[in-house]
Scaffold this motif. Structure first.
Motif, PDB file in Angstrom:
ATOM      1  N   PRO A  83       0.802  -1.227   0.000  1.00  0.00           N
ATOM      2  CA  PRO A  83       0.000   0.000   0.000  1.00  0.00           C
ATOM      3  C   PRO A  83       0.835   1.276   0.000  1.00  0.00           C
ATOM      4  N   THR A  84       0.483   2.181  -0.899  1.00  0.00           N
ATOM      5  CA  THR A  84       1.079   3.501  -1.109  1.00  0.00           C
ATOM      6  C   THR A  84       2.532   3.438  -1.597  1.00  0.00           C
ATOM      7  N   VAL A  85       3.049   2.226  -1.836  1.00  0.00           N
ATOM      8  CA  VAL A  85       4.436   2.088  -2.282  1.00  0.00           C
ATOM      9  C   VAL A  85       4.512   1.519  -3.703  1.00  0.00           C
TER      10      VAL A  85
ATOM     11  N   LEU B  42      -4.875   3.833  -6.288  1.00  0.00           N
ATOM     12  CA  LEU B  42      -4.140   3.103  -5.250  1.00  0.00           C
ATOM     13  C   LEU B  42      -3.081   3.975  -4.601  1.00  0.00           C
ATOM     14  N   GLY B  43      -2.631   5.006  -5.306  1.00  0.00           N
ATOM     15  CA  GLY B  43      -1.671   5.935  -4.728  1.00  0.00           C
ATOM     16  C   GLY B  43      -0.277   5.382  -4.564  1.00  0.00           C
ATOM     17  N   VAL B  44       0.130   4.437  -5.453  1.00  0.00           N
ATOM     18  CA  VAL B  44       1.466   3.873  -5.337  1.00  0.00           C
ATOM     19  C   VAL B  44       2.490   4.787  -6.000  1.00  0.00           C
ATOM     20  N   ALA B  45       3.762   4.569  -5.658  1.00  0.00           N
ATOM     21  CA  ALA B  45       4.854   5.325  -6.255  1.00  0.00           C
ATOM     22  C   ALA B  45       5.528   4.565  -7.391  1.00  0.00           C
TER      23      ALA B  45
ATOM     24  N   CYS C 287       1.088  11.167  -4.998  1.00  0.00           N
ATOM     25  CA  CYS C 287       0.484   9.855  -5.041  1.00  0.00           C
ATOM     26  C   CYS C 287      -0.900   9.953  -4.416  1.00  0.00           C
ATOM     27  N   GLY C 288      -1.781   9.083  -4.832  1.00  0.00           N
ATOM     28  CA  GLY C 288      -3.130   9.082  -4.301  1.00  0.00           C
ATOM     29  C   GLY C 288      -4.100   9.663  -5.298  1.00  0.00           C
TER      30      GLY C 288
END
Length: 230
Positions: free
Chosen positions: A83-85, A119-122, A177-178
Protein backbone atom coordinates in the motif's frame (compact mmCIF):
# COMPACT_ATOMS: atom_id res chain seq x y z
CA UNK A 1 -8.80 -11.96 -4.41
CA UNK A 2 -12.32 -11.08 -5.57
CA UNK A 3 -13.04 -7.54 -6.75
CA UNK A 4 -15.64 -5.59 -8.70
CA UNK A 5 -13.38 -3.18 -10.57
CA UNK A 6 -14.28 -2.30 -14.17
CA UNK A 7 -11.97 -0.10 -16.27
CA UNK A 8 -12.77 1.10 -19.79
CA UNK A 9 -10.95 2.99 -22.52
CA UNK A 10 -12.81 3.19 -25.84
CA UNK A 11 -13.42 -0.39 -27.07
CA UNK A 12 -11.11 -1.88 -24.40
CA UNK A 13 -12.70 -3.06 -21.17
CA UNK A 14 -11.16 -4.71 -18.11
CA UNK A 15 -13.61 -6.61 -15.93
CA UNK A 16 -13.18 -9.14 -13.11
CA UNK A 17 -11.88 -12.48 -14.40
CA UNK A 18 -13.90 -15.54 -13.32
CA UNK A 19 -13.49 -19.32 -13.64
CA UNK A 20 -16.27 -19.17 -16.24
CA UNK A 21 -13.74 -17.49 -18.54
CA UNK A 22 -11.68 -20.70 -18.67
CA UNK A 23 -12.99 -21.96 -22.05
CA UNK A 24 -12.53 -18.52 -23.60
CA UNK A 25 -8.97 -18.26 -22.30
CA UNK A 26 -8.04 -21.75 -23.46
CA UNK A 27 -9.42 -20.97 -26.90
CA UNK A 28 -7.04 -18.03 -27.48
CA UNK A 29 -3.75 -19.42 -26.12
CA UNK A 30 -1.27 -22.10 -27.15
CA UNK A 31 1.99 -23.48 -25.78
CA UNK A 32 4.06 -20.73 -27.40
CA UNK A 33 1.92 -17.79 -26.27
CA UNK A 34 1.66 -19.27 -22.76
CA UNK A 35 5.44 -19.79 -22.47
CA UNK A 36 5.91 -16.60 -20.46
CA UNK A 37 3.69 -17.84 -17.64
CA UNK A 38 5.02 -19.50 -14.49
CA UNK A 39 2.80 -22.59 -14.66
CA UNK A 40 2.23 -25.17 -17.44
CA UNK A 41 -0.63 -24.55 -19.87
CA UNK A 42 -3.78 -26.25 -18.50
CA UNK A 43 -4.83 -28.97 -20.93
CA UNK A 44 -8.61 -28.89 -20.33
CA UNK A 45 -11.26 -26.30 -19.59
CA UNK A 46 -11.67 -27.81 -16.12
CA UNK A 47 -7.94 -27.55 -15.46
CA UNK A 48 -7.94 -23.94 -16.69
CA UNK A 49 -10.87 -23.12 -14.41
CA UNK A 50 -8.97 -24.57 -11.45
CA UNK A 51 -5.91 -22.55 -12.45
CA UNK A 52 -8.01 -19.37 -12.51
CA UNK A 53 -9.53 -20.14 -9.12
CA UNK A 54 -6.05 -20.56 -7.65
CA UNK A 55 -4.84 -17.36 -9.30
CA UNK A 56 -7.83 -15.32 -8.14
CA UNK A 57 -7.48 -16.72 -4.63
CA UNK A 58 -4.05 -15.21 -4.11
CA UNK A 59 -4.10 -12.38 -1.54
CA UNK A 60 -3.87 -8.94 -3.11
CA UNK A 61 -4.14 -10.17 -6.71
CA UNK A 62 -6.83 -8.56 -8.88
CA UNK A 63 -7.30 -10.53 -12.11
CA UNK A 64 -9.01 -9.03 -15.15
CA UNK A 65 -10.55 -10.33 -18.33
CA UNK A 66 -9.59 -8.16 -21.29
CA UNK A 67 -12.33 -7.45 -23.82
CA UNK A 68 -12.27 -5.52 -27.08
CA UNK A 69 -15.69 -4.53 -28.40
CA UNK A 70 -17.17 -7.15 -26.07
CA UNK A 71 -14.94 -9.99 -27.30
CA UNK A 72 -12.67 -11.80 -24.83
CA UNK A 73 -9.09 -11.25 -26.00
CA UNK A 74 -6.94 -11.90 -22.94
CA UNK A 75 -6.26 -11.55 -19.25
CA UNK A 76 -4.05 -9.42 -17.02
CA UNK A 77 -3.66 -8.64 -13.32
CA UNK A 78 -2.46 -6.31 -10.60
CA UNK A 79 -0.59 -8.22 -7.87
CA UNK A 80 1.89 -8.09 -4.98
CA UNK A 81 0.69 -4.70 -3.70
CA UNK A 82 2.46 -2.78 -0.96
CA UNK A 83 0.00 0.00 0.00
CA UNK A 84 1.08 3.50 -1.11
CA UNK A 85 4.44 2.09 -2.28
CA UNK A 86 4.17 -0.32 -5.22
CA UNK A 87 2.16 -2.85 -7.20
CA UNK A 88 3.05 -5.15 -10.11
CA UNK A 89 1.27 -5.72 -13.42
CA UNK A 90 1.50 -9.18 -14.94
CA UNK A 91 -0.08 -12.59 -15.62
CA UNK A 92 -0.82 -11.07 -19.01
CA UNK A 93 -1.64 -13.07 -22.11
CA UNK A 94 -3.50 -12.02 -25.26
CA UNK A 95 -5.02 -13.64 -28.31
CA UNK A 96 -2.56 -13.59 -31.21
CA UNK A 97 -4.80 -11.46 -33.49
CA UNK A 98 -4.53 -8.51 -31.07
CA UNK A 99 -0.73 -8.58 -30.77
CA UNK A 100 0.67 -5.28 -32.03
CA UNK A 101 -2.67 -3.48 -31.70
CA UNK A 102 -4.02 -0.92 -29.23
CA UNK A 103 -5.04 -3.63 -26.75
CA UNK A 104 -1.87 -3.87 -24.64
CA UNK A 105 -1.18 -0.10 -24.50
CA UNK A 106 -4.81 0.57 -23.57
CA UNK A 107 -4.69 -2.04 -20.80
CA UNK A 108 -1.50 -0.54 -19.40
CA UNK A 109 -2.99 2.97 -19.60
CA UNK A 110 -5.94 1.78 -17.51
CA UNK A 111 -3.87 -0.17 -14.99
CA UNK A 112 -1.21 2.51 -14.54
CA UNK A 113 -3.86 5.20 -14.14
CA UNK A 114 -5.64 3.13 -11.50
CA UNK A 115 -2.37 2.31 -9.70
CA UNK A 116 -1.12 5.89 -9.51
CA UNK A 117 -4.38 7.80 -9.13
CA UNK A 118 -6.53 5.44 -7.06
CA UNK A 119 -4.14 3.10 -5.25
CA UNK A 120 -1.67 5.94 -4.73
CA UNK A 121 1.47 3.87 -5.34
CA UNK A 122 4.85 5.32 -6.26
CA UNK A 123 5.97 2.43 -8.47
CA UNK A 124 4.45 -0.09 -10.87
CA UNK A 125 6.62 -3.09 -11.68
CA UNK A 126 6.58 -5.28 -14.78
CA UNK A 127 8.66 -8.28 -15.74
CA UNK A 128 9.03 -10.89 -18.43
CA UNK A 129 10.97 -14.07 -19.11
CA UNK A 130 14.47 -13.06 -20.26
CA UNK A 131 14.03 -15.23 -23.36
CA UNK A 132 10.89 -13.37 -24.41
CA UNK A 133 12.45 -10.57 -26.45
CA UNK A 134 9.09 -9.61 -27.94
CA UNK A 135 7.64 -8.85 -24.52
CA UNK A 136 10.84 -7.04 -23.53
CA UNK A 137 10.50 -4.69 -26.52
CA UNK A 138 6.79 -4.18 -25.91
CA UNK A 139 7.36 -3.14 -22.29
CA UNK A 140 10.08 -0.69 -23.29
CA UNK A 141 7.78 0.89 -25.88
CA UNK A 142 5.32 1.67 -23.09
CA UNK A 143 7.93 3.92 -21.48
CA UNK A 144 9.02 1.59 -18.67
CA UNK A 145 12.59 1.65 -17.36
CA UNK A 146 14.58 -1.57 -17.72
CA UNK A 147 16.18 -2.30 -14.35
CA UNK A 148 18.10 -5.46 -15.13
CA UNK A 149 17.86 -9.24 -15.24
CA UNK A 150 17.52 -11.43 -12.16
CA UNK A 151 19.05 -14.84 -12.78
CA UNK A 152 17.22 -18.04 -11.87
CA UNK A 153 14.29 -15.94 -10.64
CA UNK A 154 11.22 -18.11 -11.15
CA UNK A 155 9.86 -21.36 -12.50
CA UNK A 156 8.77 -21.15 -16.15
CA UNK A 157 5.87 -22.87 -17.91
CA UNK A 158 8.27 -25.44 -19.40
CA UNK A 159 9.51 -26.44 -15.95
CA UNK A 160 12.88 -24.72 -16.18
CA UNK A 161 14.07 -22.04 -13.76
CA UNK A 162 14.13 -18.88 -15.85
CA UNK A 163 15.89 -15.53 -15.67
CA UNK A 164 13.51 -12.55 -15.52
CA UNK A 165 13.85 -9.05 -16.95
CA UNK A 166 12.52 -6.39 -14.55
CA UNK A 167 11.06 -2.99 -15.45
CA UNK A 168 9.34 -0.17 -13.60
CA UNK A 169 7.24 2.93 -14.08
CA UNK A 170 7.33 5.44 -11.23
CA UNK A 171 4.73 8.01 -10.22
CA UNK A 172 4.79 11.02 -12.58
CA UNK A 173 7.22 13.61 -11.27
CA UNK A 174 5.67 16.52 -9.41
CA UNK A 175 2.35 14.78 -8.95
CA UNK A 176 1.19 13.51 -5.57
CA UNK A 177 0.48 9.86 -5.04
CA UNK A 178 -3.13 9.08 -4.30
CA UNK A 179 -6.42 10.13 -5.91
CA UNK A 180 -5.88 13.18 -8.08
CA UNK A 181 -7.99 15.41 -10.29
CA UNK A 182 -8.47 14.38 -13.91
CA UNK A 183 -8.84 18.03 -14.95
CA UNK A 184 -7.17 18.46 -18.31
CA UNK A 185 -7.84 14.85 -19.28
CA UNK A 186 -10.31 13.77 -21.94
CA UNK A 187 -13.55 11.88 -21.33
CA UNK A 188 -11.89 8.53 -21.98
CA UNK A 189 -9.23 9.14 -19.33
CA UNK A 190 -6.46 10.45 -21.57
CA UNK A 191 -5.05 13.92 -22.15
CA UNK A 192 -7.19 16.46 -23.97
CA UNK A 193 -6.10 17.59 -27.41
CA UNK A 194 -4.70 20.91 -26.16
CA UNK A 195 -1.05 20.95 -25.20
CA UNK A 196 0.28 17.94 -27.08
CA UNK A 197 0.82 16.82 -30.65
CA UNK A 198 -0.14 13.35 -31.90
CA UNK A 199 2.69 10.94 -32.53
CA UNK A 200 3.24 10.10 -36.19
CA UNK A 201 5.35 7.01 -35.53
CA UNK A 202 6.84 5.00 -32.67
CA UNK A 203 7.13 7.23 -29.61
CA UNK A 204 10.72 8.08 -28.65
CA UNK A 205 11.00 7.93 -24.89
CA UNK A 206 13.60 10.21 -23.31
CA UNK A 207 14.98 10.73 -19.84
CA UNK A 208 11.72 12.27 -18.62
CA UNK A 209 9.73 9.18 -19.55
CA UNK A 210 8.17 8.66 -16.15
CA UNK A 211 7.03 12.28 -15.84
CA UNK A 212 4.74 11.87 -18.82
CA UNK A 213 3.93 8.16 -18.77
CA UNK A 214 0.19 8.69 -19.22
CA UNK A 215 0.83 10.86 -22.27
CA UNK A 216 3.28 8.37 -23.74
CA UNK A 217 0.88 5.47 -23.48
CA UNK A 218 -2.03 7.61 -24.68
CA UNK A 219 -0.05 8.34 -27.85
CA UNK A 220 0.50 4.62 -28.36
CA UNK A 221 -3.19 3.88 -27.91
CA UNK A 222 -4.43 6.61 -30.24
CA UNK A 223 -1.87 6.12 -32.98
CA UNK A 224 -1.13 2.38 -32.65
CA UNK A 225 2.11 0.62 -31.84
CA UNK A 226 4.48 -0.64 -34.51
CA UNK A 227 6.35 -3.92 -34.13
CA UNK A 228 5.83 -6.82 -31.80
CA UNK A 229 3.84 -5.32 -28.95
CA UNK A 230 1.99 -7.89 -26.92
Amino acid sequence: MSHDLHLTHGPIRLRPLTPDDAPRLRAIVDEASWAGMSTPLPETDAAMAEHLRELMGRPGLQAFAVERDGEFVGRTALYDPVPTVRVDVGHTVYARPVWGTEVNPACKLLLLGHAFEELGVARVGLRCDHRNTRSHRAILRLGATFEGTLRAFRRAADGTVADADHFSVTAPSGRPCGPVSRRGWGPEGGPTAAGWRPATGPVKVGASRNADIHLIIWMHVEHSVSGDSL
